[in-house]
Scaffold this motif. Structure first.
Motif, PDB file in Angstrom:
ATOM      1  N   TYR A 170       0.720  -1.429   0.218  1.00  0.00           N
ATOM      2  CA  TYR A 170      -0.078   0.049   0.221  1.00  0.00           C
ATOM      3  C   TYR A 170       0.987   1.084   0.448  1.00  0.00           C
ATOM      4  O   TYR A 170       0.910   2.099  -0.942  1.00  0.00           O
ATOM      5  N   CYS A 171       1.782   1.299   0.548  1.00  0.00           N
ATOM      6  CA  CYS A 171       2.785   2.366   1.008  1.00  0.00           C
ATOM      7  C   CYS A 171       3.590   2.618   0.230  1.00  0.00           C
ATOM      8  O   CYS A 171       4.178   4.035  -0.189  1.00  0.00           O
ATOM      9  N   THR A 172       4.046   1.222  -0.855  1.00  0.00           N
ATOM     10  CA  THR A 172       5.120   1.229  -2.148  1.00  0.00           C
ATOM     11  C   THR A 172       5.546   3.002  -3.231  1.00  0.00           C
ATOM     12  O   THR A 172       6.187   3.245  -3.449  1.00  0.00           O
ATOM     13  N   PRO A 173       3.933   2.734  -3.479  1.00  0.00           N
ATOM     14  CA  PRO A 173       3.501   3.960  -4.068  1.00  0.00           C
ATOM     15  C   PRO A 173       4.284   5.528  -4.089  1.00  0.00           C
ATOM     16  O   PRO A 173       5.076   5.682  -4.626  1.00  0.00           O
ATOM     17  N   GLY A 174       4.394   5.500  -2.460  1.00  0.00           N
ATOM     18  CA  GLY A 174       3.958   7.098  -1.866  1.00  0.00           C
ATOM     19  C   GLY A 174       6.330   5.991  -2.222  1.00  0.00           C
ATOM     20  O   GLY A 174       6.637   7.634  -1.629  1.00  0.00           O
ATOM     21  N   GLN A 175       5.965   5.653  -1.131  1.00  0.00           N
ATOM     22  CA  GLN A 175       7.978   5.057  -0.930  1.00  0.00           C
ATOM     23  C   GLN A 175       8.904   5.428  -1.979  1.00  0.00           C
ATOM     24  O   GLN A 175      10.035   5.736  -1.574  1.00  0.00           O
TER      25      GLN A 175
END
Length: 159
Positions: free
Chosen positions: A95-100
């Motif tokens: 879930y956080c990967t694109p933002g990371q």
């Protein structure tokens, strides 16, 4: 209001209300759902995108503020960090990967430009060690706790 932006290299014209966030415009009008709505308060970093190469939290950005800017979402990213994250097991639920990823790309550019962080010693920005990476990425949360893999991937790409 009608605004024009470049999104992932393509010219886009959007009709938005003045209060619409960039995040909502990207997701709802353009179908770019890779950018996630996490906290909707700018605290988690899930909505991080690049504006003219600089990382921003798109949930706090009004779409109208970015008239004429180049916005890069995860859908427009092609970076060695993506493969490095897989090799380093730097994701779990994703879930956080694109933002990371968007944040890390922006952070690497900031470091390259010589921008110091809160832990940079003696105004020396030469080394991007684990402490520097963790500080510079502290605005991006991962509920799964994949931080070690994320840091490892960033170190690999930075090296």
């Amino acid at each position: 209001m009608e605004i024009s932006l470049r999104i992932n290299g393509s010219a886009e014209t959007l009709e938005v209300q003045p209060q619409v966030s960039l995040l909502d415009a990207l997701r709802d009008q353009l179908g770019l759902t890779g950018t996630k709505k996490g906290c909707d308060q700018g605290a988690c970093g899930a909505c991080t995108v690049l504006s003219d190469g600089a990382r921003i939290t798109s949930c706090l950005a009004l779409a109208v503020q970015y008239e004429g800017h180049e916005i890069t979402t995860i859908e427009g990213v092609d970076h060695p960090l993506q493969e490095a994250l897989v090799r380093a097991d730097g994701l779990q639920c994703g879930y956080c990967t694109p933002g990371q990823i968007c944040s890390a790309i922006g952070m690497l550019a900031e470091h390259k430009e010589g921008m110091a962080s809160a832990v940079t010693e003696d105004d020396e920005v030469d080394e991007l060690d684990e402490e520097e990476i963790r500080e510079r990425m502290s605005g991006n949360l991962c509920r799964c706790g994949a931080y070690n893999g994320i840091v490892e991937a960033i170190k690999e790409v930075a090296g």
